[in-house]
Design a protein around this motif. Structure first.
Motif, short mmCIF file in Angstrom:
data_model
loop_
_atom_site.label_atom_id
_atom_site.label_comp_id
_atom_site.label_asym_id
_atom_site.label_seq_id
_atom_site.Cartn_x
_atom_site.Cartn_y
_atom_site.Cartn_z
N SER A 580 22.88 74.13 21.22
CA SER A 580 23.68 75.27 20.72
C SER A 580 22.90 76.35 20.05
CB SER A 580 24.31 74.33 19.75
OG SER A 580 23.81 74.10 18.62
N GLY A 581 21.66 76.22 19.87
CA GLY A 581 21.06 77.11 18.97
C GLY A 581 20.97 76.93 17.36
N LEU A 582 21.61 75.70 17.08
CA LEU A 582 21.62 75.51 15.73
C LEU A 582 20.44 74.83 14.81
CD1 LEU A 582 25.27 74.25 14.85
CD2 LEU A 582 24.11 76.09 13.81
N LEU A 583 19.54 74.29 15.73
CA LEU A 583 18.47 73.61 15.39
C LEU A 583 17.43 74.29 14.58
CD1 LEU A 583 16.98 70.53 15.46
CD2 LEU A 583 15.65 71.57 17.30
N HIS A 584 17.35 73.76 13.24
CA HIS A 584 16.16 74.22 12.50
C HIS A 584 14.91 73.26 12.70
CE1 HIS A 584 14.40 75.93 9.13
NE2 HIS A 584 14.45 75.06 8.07
N SER A 591 13.69 63.74 3.52
CA SER A 591 14.89 63.55 4.46
C SER A 591 16.06 64.19 3.92
CB SER A 591 15.27 62.00 4.32
OG SER A 591 14.14 61.23 4.85
N VAL A 592 17.14 64.68 4.96
CA VAL A 592 18.34 65.32 4.58
C VAL A 592 19.40 64.35 4.68
CG1 VAL A 592 17.12 67.42 5.32
CG2 VAL A 592 18.30 66.27 7.02
N LYS A 593 20.77 64.94 4.10
CA LYS A 593 21.71 64.10 4.30
C LYS A 593 22.99 64.96 4.91
CE LYS A 593 20.96 62.00 -0.40
NZ LYS A 593 20.09 62.76 -0.60
N PRO A 594 23.10 64.80 6.40
CA PRO A 594 23.99 65.69 7.08
C PRO A 594 25.47 65.31 6.88
CG PRO A 594 23.01 64.00 8.53
CD PRO A 594 22.36 63.79 6.97
N TYR A 595 26.49 65.85 7.81
CA TYR A 595 27.74 65.48 7.57
C TYR A 595 27.84 63.87 7.82
CZ TYR A 595 28.39 70.14 8.93
OH TYR A 595 28.31 71.68 8.96
N GLN A 596 28.80 63.38 6.83
CA GLN A 596 29.01 61.89 6.96
C GLN A 596 30.22 61.64 6.34
OE1 GLN A 596 25.97 58.92 6.12
NE2 GLN A 596 27.15 58.25 4.29
N PRO A 597 31.18 60.55 7.03
CA PRO A 597 32.45 60.12 6.46
C PRO A 597 32.41 60.02 5.05
CG PRO A 597 32.00 59.17 8.68
CD PRO A 597 30.80 59.81 8.17
N ALA A 598 33.49 60.33 4.16
CA ALA A 598 33.56 60.28 2.77
C ALA A 598 33.75 58.77 2.33
CB ALA A 598 34.55 61.07 2.35
N GLU A 610 20.44 56.97 -8.32
CA GLU A 610 20.41 58.20 -7.78
C GLU A 610 21.23 58.43 -6.49
OE1 GLU A 610 17.08 61.74 -6.62
OE2 GLU A 610 16.44 60.11 -8.08
N LEU A 611 21.37 57.16 -5.78
CA LEU A 611 22.03 57.09 -4.79
C LEU A 611 23.56 56.48 -4.73
CD1 LEU A 611 19.06 56.17 -2.13
CD2 LEU A 611 19.92 58.54 -2.82
N ALA A 612 24.08 56.41 -5.75
CA ALA A 612 25.24 55.83 -5.75
C ALA A 612 26.52 56.63 -5.18
CB ALA A 612 25.44 55.81 -7.29
N THR A 613 26.28 58.05 -5.00
CA THR A 613 27.02 58.92 -4.44
C THR A 613 26.41 59.66 -3.58
OG1 THR A 613 28.40 59.14 -6.54
CG2 THR A 613 28.71 60.68 -4.82
N TYR A 614 27.10 59.93 -2.37
CA TYR A 614 26.38 60.68 -1.28
C TYR A 614 26.79 61.94 -1.44
CZ TYR A 614 25.29 62.00 3.55
OH TYR A 614 24.49 62.63 4.41
N ILE A 615 25.73 62.94 -1.58
CA ILE A 615 25.81 64.41 -1.61
C ILE A 615 25.42 64.85 -0.49
CG2 ILE A 615 24.98 66.25 -3.34
CD1 ILE A 615 24.74 64.28 -5.48
N GLN A 616 26.01 65.56 0.24
CA GLN A 616 25.59 66.14 1.43
C GLN A 616 24.76 67.48 1.17
OE1 GLN A 616 28.94 67.20 4.41
NE2 GLN A 616 27.81 69.27 4.21
N ASP A 617 23.81 67.56 2.01
CA ASP A 617 23.05 68.72 2.12
C ASP A 617 23.66 69.89 2.57
OD1 ASP A 617 20.37 67.98 0.72
OD2 ASP A 617 20.19 66.97 2.52
N ASN A 618 23.20 71.06 2.37
CA ASN A 618 24.07 72.28 2.91
C ASN A 618 22.82 73.21 3.69
OD1 ASN A 618 24.95 71.92 -0.17
ND2 ASN A 618 26.52 72.20 1.52
N LEU A 622 21.41 70.98 7.12
CA LEU A 622 22.51 70.21 8.14
C LEU A 622 21.83 70.25 9.43
CD1 LEU A 622 25.78 71.81 6.69
CD2 LEU A 622 24.85 69.43 6.66
N TYR A 623 20.96 71.07 9.78
CA TYR A 623 20.64 71.15 11.53
C TYR A 623 19.06 70.72 11.40
CZ TYR A 623 24.71 74.30 10.29
OH TYR A 623 25.81 74.63 9.73
#
Length: 773
Positions: A580-584, A591-598, A610-618, A622-623
């Motif tokens: 798709s051309g998105l790959l970084h 490590s990174v935190k991509p999209y994940q169901p809430a 520190e990991l009690a809550t999932y904080i998505q990266d931006n 993400l790529y």
């Protein structure tokens, strides 16, 4: 109704006839085998005895009946204690061998295996044992514990490109099979790219197909792929499974850990083509090398990737012992390919490993200053003692491969060794319990594999030297088998982590031995090994399946065709982002935190740390490639697990390949896939002048080939349907395209882009897209 009953009777009669015919056919083949073939203890008899007899007459003294061992010749040939004058086996005389009489007996009091065991021998198995005894009942050491030899079959071949093909062709002839024709250039280029760098070939590479038609061009292409930084990332996925790498500590609180510099080192080591013997030595004992530097010490993080508890109230020694057990089991399974952990509580039931030998191996790892408990989650550090501190000077000089963007020091859990004055005494632990020490033992290795040389120090460096010694029969075999598994989907030994008595027999034992010896003779060179395999005619075959293949070799054990393998979880993500051309393409780093169901993390969290809550990266994070997805041990990435990824809580050498509705749901609804589809749709329309050109370009970027005329008609028709839908319902355009964080341009909010996005989503859902063919 009568006609229906009559029809059912006919169908049943035909089915019985077919079944009977198949049974007759199946039974005739073994008869030919028994009449014509020399029976091998290793390949014919031992698997039978192991499955049906060793539980009561094998290595485990605690379960042994009648003091009879059938796994050792000297015991099997001795007079029976309960029947003086009788022998379990009399060489050359099955009728005078009690073993044979017992397995053919119909008297429940004599029959073996006993009826209450629910084990039975088939007629084939009984006949094999009978003929083996008649041929002399010759015992052989277990094949995997015998030093491999490098012998090539003396046959002429017009098909073979290198020695690998000689072995494969010989086995194919024995099975009445012939190899497939060579794969098409675009198939071969895509296959090699996925195997070596885990990414699809770029449109630019595909545009140069004609240059790779000749052998020289293909060899050059392999060299090009092996020199890419992406090569190290691809192979690192395998080693992360083996080294049980994760970004948290596991157990209830499951707080963050900072082992990612070790992952950066693994990528670097593969890219630099560090010889496998050094690769292992540094990981097992880099801290014990003379004048060890920080890179060599960092490599020992391999031993520290296991779970740690941070919960108050635990018993320190209980968990310290648990960590040493994990190191021992990871080494034995991941490096030696043996199930040594089965001997933790008692002698191994099937393999020649005693509980004493297990704790002698354990003793090599028992001298670390590591603690079982180092404080609760509120005061814990990202790394546990012993710790390697890495500062900016290190990353500017020796450790430049570590992707660290700020000036703070990094901490990594690594190995260290207690001074001799403080060294621990190791004991056999009764039933494997931490608080039940019994007999004292010293560091050593299983004698059945390879005696520990007297000149080696009895520490982890000595263990590393023993492991990579040319006389060690397992290390090279296990690794070349892993590489074979990476390429063909299944190792020459299917049970990649079990080369013992209960493991699978090699389909091509002579080939496995040849590869192992060749690997050692050529400096344990991993890139050379991969190029050798990918240069073979075996690898370059078409994946087309014929009726003959399905009849004679449905599992493709003998490789009369290239395998069709679904990509692993990480590489499905990589393919979608890259196409798709998105790959970084950034290498390494945290490590990174991509999209994940809430809510997934929160539902399985203690609510602390520190990991009690999932904080998505931006943004670009993400790529990133799937290799860099954050792995929390108690809640592994759900999408990866759906696609059979390892959950990383223990050493794993093989992944399953399931096919479930959940996987289809992911491919149709995952935000990353939908986002990648709309980004590609916009990009393609930016570059191409016509709809036809846009469809062609999208298809080629995803499938890595041109469309057939039938495919073009079908896809064009689907595009037109979707275009009509969005033209008639413009209010659906924005909700459809507004997926993911990548900026959505005003100029892309049009029916053509939304329609092409739907086409691309469908292309990503094709089996061919996520299958290596």
């Amino acid at each position: 109704m009568k006609n229906r009953v009559k029809l059912s009777s006919i169908v049943l009669f035909i089915a019985v006839c077919i079944f009977s015919s198949c049974e007759k056919e199946k039974n005739n083949e073994p008869d030919i085998l028994i009449e014509s073939e020399q029976i091998s203890y290793n390949f014919h008899i031992r698997p039978i005895l192991s499955d049906k007899c060793f539980a009561c007459h094998g290595p485990d003294a605690n379960k042994r009946e009648s003091n009879l061992r059938l796994d050792q010749a000297e015991s099997a040939y001795q007079a029976l204690e309960e029947s003086p004058g009788k022998f379990a086996i009399v060489s050359g005389e099955p009728n005078n061998s009690e073993l044979y009489h017992r397995i053919i007996s119909e008297d429940p009091s004599e029959q073996m295996p006993p009826p209450n065991s629910n084990l039975t021998l088939s007629d084939l198995e009984i006949n094999l044992i009978k003929k083996w005894i008649a041929q002399g009942a010759k015992y052989e050491p277990h094949w995997a514990f015998v030093k491999p030899q490098k012998n090539v079959p003396d046959i002429q071949s017009e098909w073979a490109k290198n020695p690998i093909d000689i072995f494969i062709e010989q086995a194919l002839k024995q099975q009445g099979l012939s190899p497939n024709p060579k794969a098409k250039p675009h198939e071969l280029i895509k296959r090699a790219s996925l195997d070596l760098i885990g990414l699809p070939p770029s449109p630019e590479i595909l545009g140069r197909l004609d240059e790779f038609n000749g052998e020289i061009g293909y060899e050059q292409y392999l060299d090009y792929l092996l020199e890419q930084d992406s090569y190290g990332e691809k192979l690192a996925v395998l080693w992360m499974d083996i080294s049980r790498y994760a970004d948290s500590y596991g157990y209830q609180d499951d707080n963050i850990r900072s082992q990612w510099p070790y992952r950066d080192w693994v990528i670097h080591a593969f890219n630099q083509n560090l010889p496998y013997d050094q690769f292992l030595t540094w990981q097992l004992a880099g801290d014990l090398l003379p004048d060890a530097n920080k890179e060599q010490i960092l490599a020992t993080a391999f031993n520290r990737n296991h779970k740690y508890t941070e919960e108050g109230g635990v018993i320190d020694e209980e968990y310290r012992v648990e960590y040493v057990l994990d190191k021992t089991n990871t080494f034995s399974k991941g490096v030696l390919g043996i199930t040594m952990e089965c001997a933790q509580c008692h002698d191994h039931k099937y393999d020649p490993f005693s509980q004493k030998e297990y704790f002698e191996l354990y003793a090599f790892f028992n001298n670390s200053p590591e603690k079982g408990y180092e404080g609760d989650v509120s005061i814990s550090k990202p790394a546990k003692t012993p710790i390697l501190w890495i500062d900016q000077k290190d990353t500017d000089e020796l450790l430049q491969f570590i992707n660290h963007k700020d000036t703070t020091s990094l901490s990594v859990s690594v190995m260290g060794e207690l001074d001799k004055s403080e060294s621990r005494t190791t004991y056999i632990l009764d039933r494997g319990m931490y608080d039940s020490p019994a007999e004292k033992v010293s560091p050593s290795t299983p004698a059945s594999i390879f005696e520990f040389p007297e000149e080696f120090e009895k520490n982890r460096l000595g263990l590393a030297n023993w492991t990579t010694h040319p006389d060690n029969p397992l290390t090279a075999r296990v690794f070349v088998n892993l590489i074979w598994q990476e390429i063909f989907g299944m190792g020459i030994v299917k049970s990649a982590g079990d080369f013992g008595m209960q493991g699978d027999l090699p389909t091509h034992p002579e080939l496995l031995d040849w590869l192992a010896v060749d690997f050692m003779e050529n400096g344990w060179d991993i890139k050379r090994l991969l190029k050798l395999i990918l240069s073979s005619a075996t690898y370059q075959q078409s994946a087309k399946i014929t009726k003959e293949h399905l009849e004679k070799d449905p599992d493709n054990l003998y490789l009369a065709r290239a395998p069709r393998l679904r990509l692993t979880a990480e590489h499905i993500q990589d393919l979608i982002l890259a196409s798709s051309g998105l790959l970084h393409h950034e290498i390494g780093g945290p490590s990174v935190k991509p999209y994940q169901p809430a809510g997934i993390w929160e539902s399985a969290s203690s609510g602390r740390g520190e990991l009690a809550t999932y904080i998505q990266d931006n943004g670009k994070d993400l790529y990133r490639r799937g290799l860099y997805n954050f792995i929390k041990l108690t809640v592994p990435p759900p999408k990866a697990i759906i696609f059979d990824s390892s959950n990383r809580d223990r050493c794993e050498l093989s992944r399953g390949r399931t096919n479930t509705p959940l996987q289809a749901l992911v491919m149709m609804n995952d935000p990353m896939i939908l986002e990648a589809s709309r980004v590609m749709a916009a990009q393609v329309f930016d570059k191409e002048q016509t709809v036809e050109e846009a469809l062609d370009q999208a298809f080629k970027r995803i499938l890595c080939r041109s469309m057939s005329s039938e495919e073009k008609q079908l896809i064009s028709s689907y595009y037109q349907d979707q275009l009509d839908r969005f033209t008639d319902n413009p209010e659906e355009i924005f909700p459809t395209l507004n997926i993911g964080e990548y900026p959505l341009r005003e100029q892309d909010l049009k029916p053509q882009v939304a329609a092409l996005m739907q086409v691309i989503v469908s292309l990503y859902n094709l089996e061919e897209t996520i299958t290596k063919i």
